[in-house]
Design an enzyme around this catalytic site. Structure first.
Site, PDB file in Angstrom:
ATOM      1  N   GLY A  53       3.395  37.226 -27.669  1.00 34.59           N
ATOM      2  CA  GLY A  53       3.516  38.162 -26.560  1.00 34.59           C
ATOM      3  C   GLY A  53       3.278  39.623 -26.883  1.00 34.59           C
ATOM      4  O   GLY A  53       3.657  40.484 -26.112  1.00 34.59           O
ATOM      5  N   TRP A  55       0.399  41.181 -27.046  1.00 40.22           N
ATOM      6  CA  TRP A  55      -0.587  41.767 -26.129  1.00 40.22           C
ATOM      7  C   TRP A  55       0.036  41.965 -24.753  1.00 40.22           C
ATOM      8  O   TRP A  55      -0.266  42.931 -24.060  1.00 40.22           O
ATOM      9  CB  TRP A  55      -1.853  40.901 -26.061  1.00 40.22           C
ATOM     10  CG  TRP A  55      -2.784  41.188 -27.197  1.00 40.22           C
ATOM     11  CD1 TRP A  55      -2.434  41.642 -28.423  1.00 40.22           C
ATOM     12  CD2 TRP A  55      -4.213  41.085 -27.203  1.00 40.22           C
ATOM     13  NE1 TRP A  55      -3.544  41.805 -29.207  1.00 40.22           N
ATOM     14  CE2 TRP A  55      -4.652  41.465 -28.482  1.00 40.22           C
ATOM     15  CE3 TRP A  55      -5.158  40.678 -26.266  1.00 40.22           C
ATOM     16  CZ2 TRP A  55      -6.005  41.473 -28.842  1.00 40.22           C
ATOM     17  CZ3 TRP A  55      -6.509  40.682 -26.631  1.00 40.22           C
ATOM     18  CH2 TRP A  55      -6.926  41.076 -27.899  1.00 40.22           C
ATOM     19  N   ASP A  80       0.436  30.623 -21.549  1.00 42.16           N
ATOM     20  CA  ASP A  80       0.433  30.006 -22.875  1.00 42.16           C
ATOM     21  C   ASP A  80       1.016  28.614 -22.782  1.00 42.16           C
ATOM     22  O   ASP A  80       1.694  28.262 -21.824  1.00 42.16           O
ATOM     23  CB  ASP A  80       1.219  30.838 -23.891  1.00 42.16           C
ATOM     24  CG  ASP A  80       0.796  30.520 -25.315  1.00 42.16           C
ATOM     25  OD1 ASP A  80       0.033  31.299 -25.883  1.00 42.16           O
ATOM     26  OD2 ASP A  80       1.206  29.463 -25.845  1.00 42.16           O
ATOM     27  N   ASP A  96      -1.851  24.725 -20.209  1.00 44.13           N
ATOM     28  CA  ASP A  96      -3.048  24.691 -21.041  1.00 44.13           C
ATOM     29  C   ASP A  96      -4.198  25.307 -20.249  1.00 44.13           C
ATOM     30  O   ASP A  96      -4.414  24.952 -19.088  1.00 44.13           O
ATOM     31  CB  ASP A  96      -3.306  23.211 -21.369  1.00 44.13           C
ATOM     32  CG  ASP A  96      -4.673  22.981 -21.946  1.00 44.13           C
ATOM     33  OD1 ASP A  96      -5.294  23.947 -22.398  1.00 44.13           O
ATOM     34  OD2 ASP A  96      -5.112  21.819 -21.955  1.00 44.13           O
ATOM     35  N   ASP A 121      -6.129  36.567 -26.949  1.00 41.93           N
ATOM     36  CA  ASP A 121      -6.053  36.731 -28.405  1.00 41.93           C
ATOM     37  C   ASP A 121      -5.785  35.377 -29.051  1.00 41.93           C
ATOM     38  O   ASP A 121      -5.250  35.292 -30.141  1.00 41.93           O
ATOM     39  CB  ASP A 121      -4.942  37.731 -28.745  1.00 41.93           C
ATOM     40  CG  ASP A 121      -4.983  38.149 -30.208  1.00 41.93           C
ATOM     41  OD1 ASP A 121      -6.078  38.120 -30.797  1.00 41.93           O
ATOM     42  OD2 ASP A 121      -3.932  38.492 -30.769  1.00 41.93           O
ATOM     43  N   LYS A 161     -10.967  37.231 -28.597  1.00 45.47           N
ATOM     44  CA  LYS A 161     -11.209  37.161 -30.038  1.00 45.47           C
ATOM     45  C   LYS A 161     -12.393  36.247 -30.323  1.00 45.47           C
ATOM     46  O   LYS A 161     -12.525  35.191 -29.707  1.00 45.47           O
ATOM     47  CB  LYS A 161      -9.963  36.601 -30.720  1.00 45.47           C
ATOM     48  CG  LYS A 161     -10.076  36.509 -32.233  1.00 45.47           C
ATOM     49  CD  LYS A 161      -8.878  35.834 -32.845  1.00 45.47           C
ATOM     50  CE  LYS A 161      -7.703  36.776 -32.834  1.00 45.47           C
ATOM     51  NZ  LYS A 161      -6.587  36.279 -33.651  1.00 45.47           N
TER      52      LYS A 161
END
Lengths: 289, 1049
Positions: A53, A55, A80, A96, A121, A161
């Protein structure tokens, strides 16, 4: 459950502990913001693969603590697989990102007005065999992007990312189909030894006939080296190092003399990328003072 | 211009797969397969399979068909002949998704599981996809498995990213458009599933995961004839039998074979489990690196593993034939014969020994000398040989090297020597000598040869005895140890007229034996103080003119005897994976170190660089003895007041590695050593490599482009990041630096060559740490001051020799520039005469981590340092003040030598250094560079950065006279901001070419040109090559045929 993690206690690790971030990766988003101003005018944001958490913390801090902002306008949703500790003003969805239900839950949250910023991320369980890791990271990015297309407003921003491996140029050219501007950036706080970098996609402009779907979400990557060697990778996005305003880098051993970093001191001023050209005027050598 | 031909000549990297196929062992290394013959372990051939893609798995089908997969690629081969390994390709294609598993069907076709839980059927001859079935659960797979002879029988086992194992059958749906349902979902793992295996004979499923566990599941199939296999599986019940914890990190692979489960993991362990969930045995292997792959052959009774260090090792599957048996001598020890003496309490063995006939000798606490035959008649019967009040409660027992004699030493200075005469008289031991030799207690007793003894009495007095005629000990010499806390010896060895003793304080002393009749007491001629830490030296053994010592600090050290000078030269040390190495043995298996680790007795092999045998004996604080005759290894020890014996066959336990490993972690630096010539005039292509695994390796490249490790330099306490090499007339100086701000200087001399592998003498000359290691810093928590030192890392090093007018000092001082992670450029001087490293200057300019540093000499012989940091700036420094300081410090040399060079930190350090010019070339870190010196103090600098730009800069340095300030100017610059797709990690600049490597796996060859007037500078891509190494760290080139070296991680 990895065996070891080396260089764990670098300067950003210590800073994160000092300043109360849940992970050192918070600095990566802050550095990306310094470079690209990704939070400018943003009130509605999504954090994919949010846990633990850090971000989300950055989003909450940046979006909710503006003096001008109206808190009722601000909406931050974190997605998440695992639940995480709550944050003020953060809506959590446990699910998901490749699943239809998750997409539906997310769409419901942004049914009135679409999100302006989606960040991700997430990283897979890195095995150490880079080719597999890069493949799975690319799949994760595409899954994240796919769910993003459901909720991102035109002209919105997507940050995720990537692993800069063999096929990275191909992945970027795919993202360029959807965004006006695609950049790769490596924040100062990202270890230079890692192959991690961040793709910052700005100005979302989906093709007119594009319909978001969860049924076959994963873009197919095929790869041809000849294509690369003819210089096609040159049209892909320029590289930008971000986070120049911070006087640290993650490789540097920290010293106590430089011990007063305040996050708010990061001004909105941005460093300009160097001009991209083949033959360039010789820069003058400066005599350091 | 002719076309450039590229090809990988040699690669050592992660071994991603190993397979037993027929008589061969095939290993996937990078994009190649390496083939070994199982029986002989010989390397047969190397075949290139993929370009730019790693081989991930190999599958053997019927009719000698072999399929190799890597990423999305498949290649099908036929093994042409049984005797010779000849492959012929007959199909090759790429699937549209990552291939996790491939399975040969009975009809010769192929079924493939891809990473999104899809099974497809392919024609193995044409490479055409015939069918494709999606599973209803669409998620990423980390592993998969197929079982079944035909498409309709096929059962798929997949391990998902969501911690589940899914079992489904593609034939359970009729049409390809329908998603196939999942038959079973196995839940329980708490992490990604990395491997799943199924054994149809035992009906077990075994899975391994990120959660460090190995789980065994039992399948109960309803075996009725009328239903097909898919229905059987649908109706089967699957239960979790055991959750097996034993690995300390992630578990990568498992195999179910012959009622055992073999698993390998990230913790470098190979575990063998019984099906009842207990751990049968385990080995730690591959030098602490990942074990990526494993295979097992039941017929050959062998396990093969492939590791992250590039090594391939063999292990025995079952070792029943090897008799790893225990004999315990207990019952008969307490018979009435001799227990009357002092009651039961005293009748336990204190010291034990093995005689040459493998019989056991023991002295009990009550002073009874017992004898027991192990082999043949009367096995396990203890006989009383001698009884003596003097030997009660304190007695030393030492076996002679020939194991014919037993020497006993008592508290009051008596020495008793017995001879083993069991074969002659059938009697056992016969008392040969009994003499009161020493005044006072005998602290230790050592056999120097079969007729030579050394005793250590009170006050550090050593006496050397000759075993002459019966009943007679002749005193030969007397020595005295230097004063110390615990003044007795713990090890001794004799070679000609040099006696070496190791004492209880960890020091080693050399005595030169002079034949004198005056009986004067001799003192050591040379001493290594506390070389083995504070817990003592445990063994000293001569092998030729080399001495090996082991100590309680967990190291084995090597020394060379310099006969002419009458002194020992300390060569190098090996850090061992045991805290108590006890002794060494040079056997058919190379150098073995025997010792104790925690509660186990272990044997470490120098050749294999791992522990080969572990016996749980309770730890080192006990009496023990061992023999190794041929392949039979015997080990006896006292535990719980009983004598235990362990026997095994070494050749069944030690299987020589097929390919020895290289570095176990990322290689951070490689340097080529200028061609060194040995005595016969042959030159060798030597490479030095430094790694995160704290070692520096010296390797030689043979003519067939194969790397052999010559030595491993092991004394760094943290990662080694940088190397600098400087060649002197007859030797090479190596500087290595890395984490914890540690800098070491080594000297390499080639001694002789046996075949292609030269013998290199490696000597550590000096070790330097920024943090002063003097006493006041030993307990930093006691000091009131806050420690500011952030444990700097040395990132890069560069060394040049200083030319000096003084002829005595020519090539004596080496200038060393070190780029440090705290942003400082540090300048050292190394005096090759005094072997002294001295910090002369430091300055922080970049305020960032310095990544690269280099030294350039101008035409006016001034030294310029070039530094590159994570800020993308290239800075040029004038080092004249440092050079001056180094060359003009004659006095300090002398005073330093006189005062024992202890005043390093008091000396003046120039901290007012400053770069005279700087230029920002890259946006962020400069990872690689190379330069070329041109005429007129111009140099062409090539830099490659994190920002994937390649920049060529033509820089001119103006250095008018020695006194004036230097200036520099960038005359021309050429840049390509998209030279690679990711960070550039290696660069080499040639006369007209540039070679660059990057993390995007490309190796690019560029042509650069500059017109005659020097007005333009440009470069263009000439060729690209896609390598299989995903994380190239750097580049080294040499000219013979322009080889590139990749670094592995």
């Amino acid at each position: 459950m990895r065996k070891t993690s080396k260089d764990k206690r670098d300067i950003y690790y210590r800073l994160a502990k000092e300043e109360g971030w849940r992970a050192r990766s918070a600095f990566k988003l802050l550095h990306l913001d310094q470079q690209f101003g990704i939070f400018k005018g943003v009130t509605r944001a999504v954090d994919l693969c949010a846990a633990p958490g850090s971000w989300s913390q950055v989003l909450v801090k940046k979006l909710r603590s503006r003096p001008t902002s109206d808190l009722s306008e601000v909406k931050i949703v974190a997605v998440d697989l695992q639940a995480m500790a709550p944050l003020p003003g953060l809506i959590q969805i446990v699910g998901d990102i490749t699943k239809e239900e998750t997409a539906q839950a997310l769409i419901k949250e942004f049914k009135d007005s679409a999100a302006q910023l989606v960040v991700c991320d997430g990283a897979p369980d890195v095995t150490g065999l880079h080719d597999i890791d890069e493949f799975i990271q690319a799949q994760l990015l595409l899954a994240a992007f796919n769910i993003t297309t459901h909720v991102l407003a035109p002209a919105g921003t997507f940050v995720a990312k990537v692993f800069r491996g063999k096929d990275v140029s191909l992945l970027l050219s795919q993202l360029q189909l959807f965004f006006g501007c695609v950049n790769i950036a490596k924040p100062r706080s990202s270890r230079s030894t890692s192959i991690e970098a961040f793709v910052v996609c700005q100005n979302y402009k989906p093709l007119p006939d594009y319909k978001p779907t969860m049924h076959n979400p994963l873009l197919n990557l095929s790869y041809d080296d000849k294509w690369i060697s003819e210089g096609a990778n040159k049209f892909v996005s320029p590289f930008l190092a971000s986070g120049d305003l911070q006087p640290f880098d993650s490789l540097r051993s920290c010293t106590t003399e430089q011990h007063s970093p305040v996050l708010d001191a990061c001004t909105e001023e941005r460093s300009r990328p160097l001009p991209k050209s083949s033959a360039c005027p010789a820069p003058s050598l400066t005599v350091p003072t | 211009m002719s076309a450039v031909k590229y090809g990988s000549q040699y690669i050592i990297t992660d071994v991603t797969t190993v397979k037993f196929i027929g008589q061969w062992i095939i290993a996937g290394i990078g994009g190649c397969i390496h083939v070994f013959e199982t029986q002989s372990g010989k390397f047969i051939t190397r075949e290139k399979i993929f370009e730019g893609q790693r081989v991930h798995n190999i599958f053997a089908g019927r009719n000698q068909n072999i399929a190799v997969i890597g990423g999305k690629m498949v290649r099908i081969f036929k093994l042409e002949r049984e005797g010779n390994f000849v492959l012929s390709t007959y199909a090759s294609w790429a699937a549209d998704d990552w291939i996790q598993y491939l399975h040969w069907l009975d009809c010769g076709n192929i079924a493939i599981v891809t990473a999104h839980n899809v099974v497809s059927l392919w024609n193995s001859r044409t490479g055409e996809k015939e069918r494709e079935i999606f599973c209803e659960v669409n998620c990423i797979l980390y592993c998969a498995l197929l079982d079944g002879l035909s498409w309709s029988d096929l059962v798929v086992f997949t391990g998902t990213v969501f911690q589940q194992i899914l079992i489904w059958a593609p034939a359970s749906v009729e049409e390809d458009t329908v998603n196939s349902p999942v038959l079973h979902t196995l839940k329980g793992h708490d992490g990604v599933i990395f491997s799943v295996s199924y054994d149809p004979d035992s009906n077990y499923i075994c899975s391994t995961s990120d959660d460090r566990s190995v789980r065994l599941w039992s399948v109960d199939l309803q075996l009725s004839d009328d239903c097909n296999r898919v229905t059987q599986w649908k109706e089967a019940t699957i239960t979790l039998l055991h959750t097996m914890y034993g690995h300390t990190a992630r578990v990568w692979r498992n195999i179910i074979i012959d009622n055992v489960i073999i698993s390998v993991g990230e913790d470098s362990c190979l575990c063998v489990w019984r099906t009842d969930g207990s751990l049968q045995k385990y080995w730690k292997t591959h030098q602490g690196a990942n074990v990526w792959s494993v295979d097992c052959s039941k017929e050959k009774n062998l396990i093969v593993t492939g590791g992250g260090d590039g090594g391939i090792s063999l292990w025995p599957l079952h070792t029943e034939s090897a008799v790893p048996n225990f004999l315990t001598f207990s019952g008969n020890l307490f018979t009435q014969d001799f227990c009357s003496m002092k009651g039961q309490n005293g009748n336990f063995p204190r010291r034990i020994g093995l005689t040459s006939k493998d019989n056991v000798v023991a002295i009990t606490d009550s002073g009874c000398l017992l004898y027991c035959t192990v082999v043949g008649r009367g096995q396990g019967n203890w006989k009383l040989m001698h009884q003596d009040e003097k030997l009660a409660s304190y007695c030393l027992l030492e076996m002679s090297p020939c194991r014919q004699y037993v020497a006993l030493a008592s508290m009051d200075g008596h020495i008793l020597i017995f001879k083993d005469c069991s074969s002659v008289h059938g009697k056992g031991l016969i008392l040969n000598v009994e003499e009161k030799a020493v005044v006072g207690r005998i602290f230790s007793l050592h056999w120097l040869s079969s007729d030579n003894l050394l005793s250590c009495g009170p006050n550090g007095i050593l006496e050397m005895w000759k075993l002459g005629h019966p009943q007679w000990l002749q005193k030969m010499n007397e020595f005295e140890l230097p004063k110390s806390k615990e003044r007795w010896i713990s090890a001794a060895a004799l070679r000609e007229n040099f006696l070496v003793c190791g004492d209880r304080n960890g020091s080693i002393h050399l005595f030169k034996i002079v034949d004198n009749q005056t009986n004067s007491i001799q003192c050591p001629s040379q001493s290594f103080y506390k070389i083995h830490g504070r817990l003592g030296v445990s063994s000293l053994i001569w092998y030729g003119n080399c001495l090996y010592s082991t100590g309680r600090d967990g190291t084995v050290r090597r020394y060379l005897m310099l006969e002419n000078e009458g002194r020992l030269e300390c060569l190098n040390a090996d850090k061992l994976p045991m805290e108590w190495p006890a002794t060494t043995s040079l056997s058919a298996f190379g150098l073995l170190v025997l010792g104790f680790r925690a509660a186990n007795f272990v044997i470490w092999s120098h050749v294999e660089r791992r522990n080969v045998l572990t016996i749980p004996c309770g730890g080192g604080h006990r009496s023990w003895d061992w023999t190794l005759e041929g392949h039979t290894f015997r080990f006896i020890y006292v535990k719980d007041k009983m004598v235990h014996m362990y026997t095994c066959m070494m050749n069944e336990i030690i299987k020589p590695a097929l390919q020895s490993g290289f570095h176990s972690k990322q290689i951070s630096c490689i340097r080529q050593i200028p061609l060194l010539k040995d005595e016969t005039g042959n030159s060798h292509n030597l490479l030095l490599s430094a790694s995160e695994d704290t070692t520096v390796r010296l390797s030689v490249i043979s003519n067939s482009n194969v790397l052999h490790t010559v030595t491993v330099l092991q004394s760094h306490i943290s990662s080694v990041r940088a190397l600098a090499v400087y060649q002197m007339r007859d030797s090479v100086l190596v500087f290595s630096g890395g984490g914890r701000a540690q800098l070491k200087v080594w000297k390499l001399v080639i001694q002789s060559a046996q075949g292609s592998v030269p013998q290199v003498k490696c000597q550590e000359l000096s070790s330097h740490m920024l943090k002063d290691s003097s006493k006041k810093n030993k307990k930093p928590w006691l000091s009131v001051e806050r420690t500011v030192d952030p444990e700097t890392r040395y990132m890069d090093l560069c060394a040049v020799v200083l030319q000096c007018q003084d002829p005595d000092k020519t090539e004596r001082v080496v200038l060393l520039a070190a780029g440090c992670s705290d942003g400082f450029l540090r300048i050292f001087g190394f005096d090759t005469f005094y072997n002294e490293l001295r910090l002369v200057g430091k300055h922080s300019f970049h305020n960032r981590c310095i990544l690269k540093v280099s030294l350039i000499q101008t035409e006016s012989f001034r030294h310029v340092a070039v530094t590159m940091a994570t800020d993308g700036i290239v800075a040029l420094w004038d080092l004249s003040p440092c050079v001056e300081e180094l060359l003009c410090s004659k006095h300090s040399d002398i005073s330093c030598a006189a005062s024992g060079s202890k005043n390093d930190n008091i000396r003046v350090v120039l901290d007012n250094l400053k770069p005279f010019s700087c230029v920002k070339v890259h946006q962020s870190g400069i990872n690689s560079f190379d330069w070329l010196l041109l005429k007129g103090d111009k140099f062409l600098l090539a830099t490659g950065g994190d920002d994937r730009a390649l920049v060529l800069s033509l820089i001119q340095i103006k250095s008018p006279t020695c006194q004036e300030n230097m200036q520099a100017e960038v005359l021309l610059q050429w840049r390509d901001d998209c030279a690679h797709a990711s960070q550039i990690t290696g660069l080499k600049l040639g006369d007209s070419v540039v070679v660059s490597t990057a993390v995007d796996q490309r190796i690019t060859l560029w042509n650069w040109s500059s017109d005659t007037g020097g007005h333009t500078l440009s470069a263009s891509v000439k060729a690209r090559y896609c390598s299989t190494v995903a994380d190239i760290q750097g580049l080294v080139t040499w000219n013979s045929r322009y080889n590139c070296i990749y670094y592995l991680s």
